[in-house]
Scaffold this active site. Structure first.
Site, mmCIF file in Angstrom:
data_model
loop_
_atom_site.group_PDB
_atom_site.id
_atom_site.type_symbol
_atom_site.label_atom_id
_atom_site.label_comp_id
_atom_site.label_asym_id
_atom_site.label_seq_id
_atom_site.Cartn_x
_atom_site.Cartn_y
_atom_site.Cartn_z
ATOM 1 N N ASP A 1 -7.206 6.040 -3.590
ATOM 2 C CA ASP A 1 -6.460 4.873 -3.107
ATOM 3 C C ASP A 1 -6.146 3.936 -4.273
ATOM 4 O O ASP A 1 -7.030 3.260 -4.791
ATOM 5 C CB ASP A 1 -7.284 4.142 -2.043
ATOM 6 C CG ASP A 1 -6.479 3.071 -1.333
ATOM 7 O OD1 ASP A 1 -5.353 2.776 -1.779
ATOM 8 O OD2 ASP A 1 -6.981 2.515 -0.340
ATOM 9 N N HIS B 1 -2.868 1.443 6.810
ATOM 10 C CA HIS B 1 -3.106 1.454 5.369
ATOM 11 C C HIS B 1 -2.777 2.859 4.874
ATOM 12 O O HIS B 1 -3.054 3.847 5.552
ATOM 13 C CB HIS B 1 -4.544 1.071 5.039
ATOM 14 C CG HIS B 1 -4.813 1.039 3.567
ATOM 15 N ND1 HIS B 1 -3.981 0.397 2.677
ATOM 16 C CD2 HIS B 1 -5.798 1.595 2.816
ATOM 17 C CE1 HIS B 1 -4.448 0.546 1.450
ATOM 18 N NE2 HIS B 1 -5.547 1.274 1.508
ATOM 19 N N CYS C 1 0.806 -1.236 0.000
ATOM 20 C CA CYS C 1 0.000 0.000 0.000
ATOM 21 C C CYS C 1 0.832 1.275 0.000
ATOM 22 O O CYS C 1 0.523 2.216 -0.726
ATOM 23 C CB CYS C 1 -0.993 -0.007 1.157
ATOM 24 S SG CYS C 1 -0.261 0.152 2.796
ATOM 25 N N ASN D 1 -14.040 4.221 10.470
ATOM 26 C CA ASN D 1 -15.090 4.270 11.497
ATOM 27 C C ASN D 1 -15.752 2.939 11.832
ATOM 28 O O ASN D 1 -16.678 2.911 12.641
ATOM 29 C CB ASN D 1 -16.208 5.228 11.053
ATOM 30 C CG ASN D 1 -15.828 6.680 11.248
ATOM 31 O OD1 ASN D 1 -15.499 7.101 12.336
ATOM 32 N ND2 ASN D 1 -15.842 7.442 10.169
#
Length: 678
Positions: A357, A334, A276, A397
């Site tokens: 991303d 991440h 990542c 979350n």
């Protein structure tokens, strides 16, 4: 008198690129920013230029698209279309005469490589001149551009800077990782433009793609897909298996240029391998090169919610072993990027930072990409806002449901609402510090930065009143033992016979752990209302990895079972074991461009055996890398002098990595330097 005739055309590359703040970028073309004028100088012969008798018409070509722009003598440049204005002419009877023309691009022009032509129409002739190519980028300095960023300091950091820090590890033990974005390296901008050209969108419908490239929202989506190779001729192939024999271990990369060059030099075959932080760092390079303000962001305890229910289920055996059940996972960290842009597609209130991303996790509209998801929409839980807001919302979350099972039967469950998104951070503008941006994503609570290494999982009190927590006694470092306490509290007024199950598992940062490498079991008694603290140690030999990693990650869990009632209480923690750092000192604090400097890289071998490896030292803005083979005896301190010559002024970074064979680990170090003009 002779006919008017254009002799030469000078695109004034140096002067235009300085004005457009593109002078450091290396390209085979002139590099410009949209929404800003650039000046062309033409020399001619014959009679003086007369706009009543001669027409000068520029033709600006982008693939199948083109626009004709007549040169006018007077008038204001247009903000929303191409225009050309004659600035002045230099009639000189003895030397070739010259004309200076200013060309203006609209602030909404498409990003791409353009061809510039000039047509000269006189009463008797029509002549066309091919003037060359220019690369047009976004312009965060122009208020009319949708990537406009108000602050010069932030533009310096998020567009101009080619050095960065990536944050890894765990929220209680953060590792700062140097990265060189390399957008000024030779040929890198041209390679970044190739990503757009090779995209499936461009291949399917060139004209439509080129028109859409006026929007950073569209560009961000294209680049997010093109940095990974899952659907296209993208740059990087992901690999989380731990086996990197046929490629490069992701931990060994320290800059984007090597990756982008390797991709270009192999006819756009995917580079092996990325994880990542590598995907995100390469995307940051491409976006900054294209003129879109971008920063790299780390989310600690990042939830990967595969079924969209915003809940992450984790399963443990009654012995404390984490089980590979279910597709949901929590990544220790991440890394993604945020890019700054307006969001006219979402209406008011969603301009600003957008999550993009490039790590291939889930498909978005049939392709492995994610975003742009407005950070404001994530904060406000506007999960219907384009693009991929629910996925990112869950990543910061999600609730964690922890379940203890035996033979498929649930023995106990607990819910943790605070673990996911424990810390969200990026590099602080203008310094090599961390900036906590958690409060930009989460409004329920602003998490305080953890300074200690005390990791209590939320207490799980069984009806009989047991509470359990884990406490690391110091930040674990590779080569040293891991020391920790288990703290058990009996909250009732009667004694208990307890059964203790301890379990440690190696894990990758992005998924559930493998089998246990260490465990301990035993029975114990605890008195009424008593608190018992038990110290344990895991030796270096027991946790040593086979494959070189920057940081080993461990999942540590304890299950305390009340023998009489068979109630079970679980406490667990995932933490990283840091590699020792390399220390870099520069001999002369006053570093001058193009003057040779000396630095010293220092490393103390903490292991009880000799280590061997390869040291690589590089400097952002410095072409050549320094490589040395090393053998270091147990507990020995080695000092390696390194000569380097910085090629660019400004904030630069000297960075070093040491890849050890035994034990297999990758060490890093960096030193920020300010290079002065000579």
């Amino acid at each position: 008198m002779d006919e008017f005739k254009v002799r030469t055309v000078d695109l004034q590359q140096v002067q235009n690129q300085i004005r457009h703040k593109t002078d450091g970028l290396s390209s085979s073309t002139l590099v410009l920013r949209r929404g800003q004028e650039f000046t062309i100088l033409m020399s001619y012969e014959g009679r003086p230029f007369d706009p009543m008798k001669e027409n000068l018409i520029f033709r600006i070509v982008l693939g199948p698209l083109s626009v004709e722009v007549p040169v006018t003598r007077l008038g204001q440049p247009s903000l929303n279309q191409w225009s050309a204005v004659l600035e002045r002419s230099f009639p000189n009877p003895t030397r070739p005469r010259a004309l200076s023309v200013s060309l203006f691009s609209p602030a909404s022009a498409s990003v791409g490589v353009y061809t510039l032509q000039l047509r000269v129409e006189t009463r008797v002739t029509v002549k066309t001149h091919l003037l060359g190519q220019f690369t047009l980028l976004c312009n965060p300095w122009s208020q009319a551009d949708s990537v406009f960023l108000q602050s010069e300091d932030l533009r310096t950091e998020y567009v101009m800077s080619d050095i960065g820090l990536l944050f890894k590890g765990s929220s209680g033990n953060i590792v700062s990782r140097p990265w060189s974005f390399d957008q000024y390296d030779e040929g890198i901008l041209d390679i970044c433009m190739k990503l757009l050209q090779l995209s499936p969108q461009h291949q399917a419908d060139m004209g439509k793609d080129l028109l859409n490239r006026n929007s950073p929202v569209y560009i961000g989506r294209v680049i997010s897909a093109m940095v990974n190779s899952n659907d296209d001729k993208g740059v990087l192939m992901g690999n989380w298996s731990g086996d990197f024999k046929d490629g490069v271990n992701p931990s060994k990369w320290s800059g984007s240029a090597d990756i982008l060059r390797m991709w270009a030099e192999t006819q756009f075959s995917p580079v092996k391998y990325g994880q990542c932080w590598v995907f995100a760092a390469v995307m940051c390079t491409v976006m900054r090169a294209l003129g879109i303000p971008t920063r790299v962001v780390t989310n600690f305890n990042s939830a990967h919610d595969t079924n969209g229910n915003m809940v992450i289920e984790e399963y443990y055996s009654e012995m404390g072993e984490k089980l590979p059940i279910g597709r949901d996972s929590i990544w220790n960290f991440h890394v993604w990027v945020e890019s700054w842009m307006k969001r006219p597609d979402l209406g008011r209130g969603y301009d600003g930072w957008q999550v993009l991303d490039p790590t291939p996790q889930e498909r978005s509209a049939e392709m492995f990409r994610c975003g742009p998801a407005a950070v404001t929409a994530i904060y406000q839980r506007q999960v219907d806002a384009q693009y991929d807001v629910p996925f990112v919302y869950a990543a910061v979350n999600g609730n964690v449901h922890t379940v203890i099972v035996r033979n498929g039967k649930v023995l106990s469950t607990s819910i943790d609402k605070s673990r996911v998104g424990a810390l969200i951070c990026t590099k602080h503008p203008g310094s090599m510090r961390m900036q906590n941006i958690t409060s930009e994503y989460k409004n329920e609570m602003v998490l305080k930065k953890k300074h200690t290494f005390f990791f209590p999982m939320s207490y799980h009190a069984a009806p009989q009143g047991l509470a359990v927590s884990l406490q690391l006694l110091k930040a674990p470092i590779i080569g040293e033992n891991i020391s920790f306490n288990i703290i058990i509290t009996n909250k009732v007024a009667s004694p208990k016979l307890l059964r203790k199950h301890l379990n440690a598992q190696n894990k990758e940062y992005n998924r559930n752990p493998a089998g246990a490498f260490w465990e301990a079991h035993g029975d114990m008694k605890i008195g009424p209302k008593e608190t018992v603290t038990m110290k344990h140690e895991i030796s270096f030999k027991e946790y040593m990895r086979k494959e070189a990693m920057e940081d080993s990650l461990v999942n540590l869990a304890v299950v305390i079972e009340d023998v009489k009632s068979q109630e079970r209480v679980l406490a667990s923690e995932e933490f990283n074991i840091r590699s020792p750092a390399l220390n870099i000192q520069v001999q002369n604090e006053y570093v001058v461009i193009n003057a040779q400097q000396e630095a010293t890289v220092t490393f103390t071998n903490p292991f009880s055996t000799a280590v061997s490896g390869e040291l690589i030292v590089a400097c952002s803005g410095l072409q050549e890398k320094v490589q040395k083979r090393l053998m270091i005896q147990p507990r020995e301190t080695t000092r390696m002098p390194i000569n380097f010559t910085p090629r660019m002024a400004g904030a630069r970074m000297l960075y070093a990595s040491l890849v050890l064979m035994n034990p297999p680990t990758v060490l890093h170090g960096f030193k920020a330097i300010n290079v002065q003009e000579s």
